[in-house]
Design a protein around this motif. Sequence first.
Motif, PDB file in Angstrom:
ATOM      1  N   SER A   1      46.120  51.415  38.848  1.00  0.00           N
ATOM      2  CA  SER A   1      47.553  51.615  38.396  1.00  0.00           C
ATOM      3  C   SER A   1      47.735  51.082  36.908  1.00  0.00           C
ATOM      4  O   SER A   1      48.456  51.810  36.064  1.00  0.00           O
ATOM      5  CB  SER A   1      48.801  51.139  39.150  1.00  0.00           C
ATOM      6  OG  SER A   1      48.454  49.586  39.094  1.00  0.00           O
ATOM      7  N   ASN A   2      47.178  50.002  36.506  1.00  0.00           N
ATOM      8  CA  ASN A   2      47.063  49.565  35.194  1.00  0.00           C
ATOM      9  C   ASN A   2      46.094  50.120  34.180  1.00  0.00           C
ATOM     10  O   ASN A   2      45.966  49.842  32.959  1.00  0.00           O
ATOM     11  CB  ASN A   2      47.298  48.003  35.123  1.00  0.00           C
ATOM     12  CG  ASN A   2      45.921  47.495  35.560  1.00  0.00           C
ATOM     13  OD1 ASN A   2      45.175  48.173  36.152  1.00  0.00           O
ATOM     14  ND2 ASN A   2      45.821  46.211  35.513  1.00  0.00           N
ATOM     15  N   GLY A   3      45.232  51.116  34.711  1.00  0.00           N
ATOM     16  CA  GLY A   3      44.459  51.682  33.954  1.00  0.00           C
ATOM     17  C   GLY A   3      43.086  50.920  34.045  1.00  0.00           C
ATOM     18  O   GLY A   3      41.984  51.451  33.467  1.00  0.00           O
ATOM     19  N   ASP A   4      42.953  49.935  34.808  1.00  0.00           N
ATOM     20  CA  ASP A   4      41.843  48.981  34.802  1.00  0.00           C
ATOM     21  C   ASP A   4      41.016  49.374  36.074  1.00  0.00           C
ATOM     22  O   ASP A   4      41.512  50.145  36.910  1.00  0.00           O
ATOM     23  CB  ASP A   4      42.027  47.399  35.051  1.00  0.00           C
ATOM     24  CG  ASP A   4      42.259  46.905  33.861  1.00  0.00           C
ATOM     25  OD1 ASP A   4      42.064  47.344  32.773  1.00  0.00           O
ATOM     26  OD2 ASP A   4      42.402  45.548  34.032  1.00  0.00           O
ATOM     27  N   MET A   5      39.690  49.122  36.073  1.00  0.00           N
ATOM     28  CA  MET A   5      38.851  49.783  37.262  1.00  0.00           C
ATOM     29  C   MET A   5      38.998  48.948  38.133  1.00  0.00           C
ATOM     30  O   MET A   5      39.039  47.680  38.179  1.00  0.00           O
ATOM     31  CB  MET A   5      37.257  49.497  36.551  1.00  0.00           C
ATOM     32  CG  MET A   5      36.266  49.893  37.522  1.00  0.00           C
ATOM     33  SD  MET A   5      35.715  51.545  37.616  1.00  0.00           S
ATOM     34  CE  MET A   5      34.548  51.279  36.278  1.00  0.00           C
ATOM     35  N   VAL A   6      38.996  49.472  39.535  1.00  0.00           N
ATOM     36  CA  VAL A   6      39.328  48.578  40.793  1.00  0.00           C
ATOM     37  C   VAL A   6      37.877  48.608  41.355  1.00  0.00           C
ATOM     38  O   VAL A   6      36.964  49.644  41.560  1.00  0.00           O
ATOM     39  CB  VAL A   6      40.063  49.579  41.616  1.00  0.00           C
ATOM     40  CG1 VAL A   6      40.404  48.498  42.961  1.00  0.00           C
ATOM     41  CG2 VAL A   6      41.477  49.667  41.224  1.00  0.00           C
ATOM     42  N   LEU A   7      37.458  47.470  41.560  1.00  0.00           N
ATOM     43  CA  LEU A   7      35.940  46.974  41.858  1.00  0.00           C
ATOM     44  C   LEU A   7      35.685  47.682  43.519  1.00  0.00           C
ATOM     45  O   LEU A   7      36.706  47.601  44.234  1.00  0.00           O
ATOM     46  CB  LEU A   7      35.668  45.591  41.915  1.00  0.00           C
ATOM     47  CG  LEU A   7      35.619  45.126  40.511  1.00  0.00           C
ATOM     48  CD1 LEU A   7      35.260  43.604  40.607  1.00  0.00           C
ATOM     49  CD2 LEU A   7      34.532  45.919  39.632  1.00  0.00           C
ATOM     50  N   TYR A   8      34.611  47.783  43.780  1.00  0.00           N
ATOM     51  CA  TYR A   8      34.478  48.407  45.152  1.00  0.00           C
ATOM     52  C   TYR A   8      34.990  47.742  46.187  1.00  0.00           C
ATOM     53  O   TYR A   8      35.479  48.347  47.053  1.00  0.00           O
ATOM     54  CB  TYR A   8      32.766  48.595  45.169  1.00  0.00           C
ATOM     55  CG  TYR A   8      32.372  49.135  46.849  1.00  0.00           C
ATOM     56  CD1 TYR A   8      32.292  50.529  46.857  1.00  0.00           C
ATOM     57  CD2 TYR A   8      31.754  48.166  47.806  1.00  0.00           C
ATOM     58  CE1 TYR A   8      31.796  50.963  48.211  1.00  0.00           C
ATOM     59  CE2 TYR A   8      31.483  48.401  48.770  1.00  0.00           C
ATOM     60  CZ  TYR A   8      31.406  49.811  49.080  1.00  0.00           C
ATOM     61  OH  TYR A   8      31.181  50.383  50.215  1.00  0.00           O
ATOM     62  N   ASP A   9      34.793  46.558  46.178  1.00  0.00           N
ATOM     63  CA  ASP A   9      35.309  45.762  47.398  1.00  0.00           C
ATOM     64  C   ASP A   9      36.815  45.859  47.635  1.00  0.00           C
ATOM     65  O   ASP A   9      37.385  45.618  48.660  1.00  0.00           O
ATOM     66  CB  ASP A   9      34.734  44.224  47.485  1.00  0.00           C
ATOM     67  CG  ASP A   9      33.490  44.005  47.830  1.00  0.00           C
ATOM     68  OD1 ASP A   9      33.114  44.614  48.915  1.00  0.00           O
ATOM     69  OD2 ASP A   9      32.822  43.169  47.352  1.00  0.00           O
TER      70      ASP A   9
END
Lengths: 118, 402
Positions: free
Chosen positions: B247-255
Amino acid sequence: MNEYALIMRHEDGAKIASPEQIQEWMKQTMDWIGGIAAQGKFVSGTGLMFDDAKTVHGVSKMVTNGPFGEIKETIGGIITVRAESAEEAAEFAKGCPVLQGEGNTVEVRQIATHGKQE
Amino acid sequence: MDSQLVPHLFRTEYGKIVAVLVRRFGFDQVGLAEDIASETFLAALETWPYRGVPEQPVAWLYQVAKNKAKNAVMRLGRESELAEEFAVQDEIDLSDSGIRDGQLRMMFAVCHPAIAPEAQVGLALRILCGFGIEEIADAFLTNKETINKRLYRAKETLRKERIEAEFPGFEEVEARLVAVLATLYLLFSEGYYSDSHEEVLREDVCLEAMRLTELLLTDDRTNQPQTRALLALMCFHASRFAARRGSNGDMVLYDDQDRSRWNQELVARGAKLLQEASVGDQFSKYHLEAGIAFWHSTPEESTQKWESILMLHNQLLVLEYSPVAALNRTYALSKVKGATAAIEEAEKLKLENNRFYFALLGELYCEIDHKHARAHFERALALAKTEQDQRIIQHKIENLSL
């Protein structure tokens, strides 16, 4: 960096393994090779089939069935690795699943190159 | 007029027009083809706001492009070779099959071994996908000048080497296809793993790589098992687009991804393609990577999942070493054999300039020794290039108890 052959010897190649054992061995061998490849040190490798193996004997050129000579020791497979020294190659060899068998060995031999040594 | 209409049409039609013109005029005229395509869109921008958008905008563009091509040939003079040819056959074939054929040929020309791989990707984005120079620069995290120079050099090579926009002969297709697939793979990876913040742009790069790979499936000569495996791989990765966008534009890591947001339609498509790829005796790294991506797309954790991923990484590394594959293998190993065994293997990798190497070691030590974990995360932090990476690692450090 030199190349070394790791030659896997079975003390008694005539022993029959169960399919489950073979499956487990294959997995262990792939993990071992994968670990070497993850360091970028794996060059090539090949398993050697026991089935339908023949041995040609000297002078008489007699052909017998099986990979065995007078003793039952035989070669199970060969892989080639890159290493700085024979000692480093021997470290790789220590992980070989063949060594779980009593009396089995892995022989470490530098591959002869025609060009200049690095 | 919808302000997005022309940019959208530019993206979808520019490459087609260029491909068809090059198919007609030859690769030495790629500059002319690009000029004609650009002028066509300029004409649209000049007329549509005042006279309204034509009922069939695409047909309008094609007609204008044809006229402009005719005028351009006339300008070259009656004596020119091009004009003589044109007098015999003046049709610019903008039919579906003409476009398809033009783009397939263009793909083989752009992916010619004489051109450096990064230039191939740039050329593909420009000529085949209609991306602007600025967009390409953004995706590569570089400036316009660098991209312009890179494209200029690549086009010079095309001209000097007299590379024809032709489909290679039957014997040659297989070897050349390897290069085309490698470029498409690189193109997709540029989009998927780029550090660029332009999320939408990056996904567009991936979608274009998929569209071009799909195009290869429409021709018997290029519809090979490895082509299908590559598209399968792309489908699996693309299925996680929404889930990895935070939501903040950051990448969400796989886990940390919400697995219900994985696109199941794309996962199913990938699975079907992978099955169709598993025929004959062709076996490529795309098969292995698609297999790994398939297992990553299964939401349930299981022993089989991680054992399979480990095995596939073992095979992949034997086929071709890469630091990324080595690190991913070690992660899979930790899932199968535990953190201690994985740390032992990880420390042999010696990827001391790689931020992911220290991030992985930090991750593995989290279960065992927080002091060591912190030390490794701090080395990863020192190597992190983007603010986003730094934030993610900083967050990991804050979660440690020491």
